[in-house]
Design an enzyme around this catalytic site. Structure first.
Site, PDB file in Angstrom:
ATOM      1  N   LYS A  11       0.713  -1.158  -0.117  1.00 21.48           N
ATOM      2  CA  LYS A  11       0.224   0.160   0.154  1.00 21.48           C
ATOM      3  C   LYS A  11       0.787   1.555   0.138  1.00 21.48           C
ATOM      4  O   LYS A  11       2.084   1.112   0.426  1.00 21.48           O
ATOM      5  CB  LYS A  11      -0.577  -0.199   1.133  1.00 21.48           C
ATOM      6  CG  LYS A  11      -2.463  -1.160   1.501  1.00 21.48           C
ATOM      7  CD  LYS A  11      -2.602  -1.156   2.482  1.00 21.48           C
ATOM      8  CE  LYS A  11      -3.781  -2.402   2.118  1.00 21.48           C
ATOM      9  NZ  LYS A  11      -4.795  -1.628   2.942  1.00 21.48           N
ATOM     10  N   TYR A  51     -12.342  -2.616  -3.596  1.00 22.16           N
ATOM     11  CA  TYR A  51     -13.577  -2.288  -1.876  1.00 22.16           C
ATOM     12  C   TYR A  51     -14.579  -1.998  -1.898  1.00 22.16           C
ATOM     13  O   TYR A  51     -15.290  -1.890  -0.620  1.00 22.16           O
ATOM     14  CB  TYR A  51     -12.301  -1.114  -0.641  1.00 22.16           C
ATOM     15  CG  TYR A  51     -11.005  -1.226  -0.375  1.00 22.16           C
ATOM     16  CD1 TYR A  51     -10.677  -2.736   0.218  1.00 22.16           C
ATOM     17  CD2 TYR A  51      -9.791  -1.151  -0.405  1.00 22.16           C
ATOM     18  CE1 TYR A  51      -9.331  -3.173   0.823  1.00 22.16           C
ATOM     19  CE2 TYR A  51      -8.456  -1.164  -0.390  1.00 22.16           C
ATOM     20  CZ  TYR A  51      -8.621  -2.444   0.632  1.00 22.16           C
ATOM     21  OH  TYR A  51      -7.148  -2.867   1.238  1.00 22.16           O
ATOM     22  N   ASN A 114      -2.082  -0.006   6.537  1.00 27.31           N
ATOM     23  CA  ASN A 114      -1.412  -1.039   7.350  1.00 27.31           C
ATOM     24  C   ASN A 114      -0.310  -2.017   6.144  1.00 27.31           C
ATOM     25  O   ASN A 114      -0.450  -2.936   6.009  1.00 27.31           O
ATOM     26  CB  ASN A 114      -2.523  -1.770   7.874  1.00 27.31           C
ATOM     27  CG  ASN A 114      -3.604  -2.372   6.659  1.00 27.31           C
ATOM     28  OD1 ASN A 114      -3.330  -1.120   6.199  1.00 27.31           O
ATOM     29  ND2 ASN A 114      -5.024  -2.859   7.697  1.00 27.31           N
ATOM     30  N   HIS A 117      -2.099  -5.502   1.668  1.00 29.28           N
ATOM     31  CA  HIS A 117      -3.344  -6.455   1.017  1.00 29.28           C
ATOM     32  C   HIS A 117      -4.012  -7.897   0.879  1.00 29.28           C
ATOM     33  O   HIS A 117      -2.214  -7.806   0.048  1.00 29.28           O
ATOM     34  CB  HIS A 117      -4.310  -5.477   0.170  1.00 29.28           C
ATOM     35  CG  HIS A 117      -5.506  -6.394  -0.315  1.00 29.28           C
ATOM     36  ND1 HIS A 117      -6.552  -6.692   0.342  1.00 29.28           N
ATOM     37  CD2 HIS A 117      -5.580  -7.011  -1.210  1.00 29.28           C
ATOM     38  CE1 HIS A 117      -7.336  -7.333   0.125  1.00 29.28           C
ATOM     39  NE2 HIS A 117      -7.013  -8.367  -1.628  1.00 29.28           N
ATOM     40  N   GLU A 128      -9.889 -10.743  -7.764  1.00 27.35           N
ATOM     41  CA  GLU A 128      -8.778  -9.362  -7.017  1.00 27.35           C
ATOM     42  C   GLU A 128      -7.636  -9.391  -8.584  1.00 27.35           C
ATOM     43  O   GLU A 128      -6.865  -8.610  -9.031  1.00 27.35           O
ATOM     44  CB  GLU A 128      -8.626  -9.237  -5.945  1.00 27.35           C
ATOM     45  CG  GLU A 128      -9.523  -9.096  -5.317  1.00 27.35           C
ATOM     46  CD  GLU A 128      -9.032  -9.209  -3.729  1.00 27.35           C
ATOM     47  OE1 GLU A 128      -9.998  -8.947  -3.160  1.00 27.35           O
ATOM     48  OE2 GLU A 128      -7.916  -9.745  -3.625  1.00 27.35           O
TER      49      GLU A 128
HETATM   50  P1  DAT Z   1      -8.180  -6.705   5.850  1.00 29.23           P
HETATM   51  O1  DAT Z   1      -7.417  -5.497   4.911  1.00 29.23           O
HETATM   52  O2  DAT Z   1      -7.488  -7.155   7.118  1.00 29.23           O
HETATM   53  O3  DAT Z   1      -8.277  -7.949   5.126  1.00 29.23           O
HETATM   54  P2  DAT Z   1     -10.740  -5.520   5.784  1.00 29.23           P
HETATM   55  O4  DAT Z   1     -10.796  -6.555   4.903  1.00 29.23           O
HETATM   56  O5  DAT Z   1     -11.456  -6.231   7.129  1.00 29.23           O
HETATM   57  O6  DAT Z   1      -9.281  -5.564   6.302  1.00 29.23           O
HETATM   58  O7  DAT Z   1     -10.593  -3.884   5.543  1.00 29.23           O
HETATM   59  C1  DAT Z   1     -10.170  -3.651   4.935  1.00 29.23           C
HETATM   60  C2  DAT Z   1      -9.438  -2.272   4.745  1.00 29.23           C
HETATM   61  O8  DAT Z   1      -9.986  -1.014   5.170  1.00 29.23           O
HETATM   62  C3  DAT Z   1      -7.683  -2.736   5.985  1.00 29.23           C
HETATM   63  O9  DAT Z   1      -6.892  -2.759   5.438  1.00 29.23           O
HETATM   64  C4  DAT Z   1      -7.969  -1.634   6.702  1.00 29.23           C
HETATM   65  C5  DAT Z   1      -9.103  -1.151   6.198  1.00 29.23           C
HETATM   66  N1  DAT Z   1      -9.790  -0.867   7.989  1.00 29.23           N
HETATM   67  C6  DAT Z   1     -10.783  -1.901   7.886  1.00 29.23           C
HETATM   68  N2  DAT Z   1     -11.128  -1.256   9.513  1.00 29.23           N
HETATM   69  C7  DAT Z   1     -10.974  -0.158   9.661  1.00 29.23           C
HETATM   70  C8  DAT Z   1     -11.530   0.721  10.641  1.00 29.23           C
HETATM   71  N3  DAT Z   1     -12.024   0.645  11.943  1.00 29.23           N
HETATM   72  N4  DAT Z   1     -10.732   2.013  10.610  1.00 29.23           N
HETATM   73  C9  DAT Z   1     -10.520   2.126   9.099  1.00 29.23           C
HETATM   74  N5  DAT Z   1     -10.055   1.632   8.507  1.00 29.23           N
HETATM   75  C10 DAT Z   1     -10.454  -0.114   8.577  1.00 29.23           C
HETATM   76 MG    MG Z   2     -10.084  -7.933   3.601  1.00 21.46          MG
END
Ligand code: DAT
Ligand code: MG
Length: 140
Positions: A11, A51, A114, A117, A128
């Site tokens: 990212k 997303y 973070n 992905h 994807e």
């Molecule tokens: P992952 O990337 O671990 O699969 P996810 O699919 O639940 O996590 O969410 C996608 C992305 O969205 C994640 O990498 C960062 C962002 N995100 C998720 N939960 C969040 C939150 N509570 N606050 C801010 N950004 C968040």
């Molecule tokens: Mg995810």
């Protein structure tokens, strides 16, 4: 466990800090092979499509803005049980909850920024990968 392919993104917080090589080293150390890789700038459309599953979440706007804030590296990773293995190597979404030695524990700045992905299932991995790579760009 079969040989699988999963989709990965390094990212904007990773490209910005010039740590894509450090992350790739962790990926390769885990036995995953980078069989496709390119550095791109995602368009807003691409990020919103990618997303879309999160579009009702309160963080969606912030997430899309972040994903287009700088270059990303999109990748296809291949290996034994690659989908679950990469999720393990990445660590939990929230870096404060990620296990020691994981990419997010070592490198992520916050739950939003973070670093990586990784696909969460075989079906999403396929969709994807197809969003960013044509078949002839993947060299196993
Ligand atoms: P992952 O990337 O671990 O699969 P996810 O699919 O639940 O996590 O969410 C996608 C992305 O969205 C994640 O990498 C960062 C962002 N995100 C998720 N939960 C969040 C939150 N509570 N606050 C801010 N950004 C968040
Ligand atoms: Mg995810």
């Amino acid at each position: 466990m079969a040989i699988e392919r999963t989709f990965s993104i390094l990212k904007p917080d990773a490209t910005e800090r010039n740590i894509t090589g450090a992350i790739n080293a962790l990926i390769e150390k885990a036995g995953l092979r980078i069989v496709a890789q390119k550095r791109i700038r995602m368009t807003r459309d691409q990020a919103e499509t990618f997303y879309a599953v999160h579009k009702e979440r309160p963080f969606f706007g912030e997430l899309v803005d972040f994903m287009i804030s700088g270059p990303v590296v999109v990748q296809v990773l291949e290996g034994e049980g690659a989908i679950a293995k990469y999720r393990d190597v990445m660590g939990a979404t929230d870096p404060s909850k990620a296990a020691d030695g994981t990419i997010r524990k070592l490198h992520a700045k916050s739950i939003g920024e973070n670093s990586v992905h990784g696909s969460d299932a075989a079906e999403t991995a396929k969709i994807e990968i197809a969003q960013f790579f044509s078949g002839n760009e993947i060299v196993g």
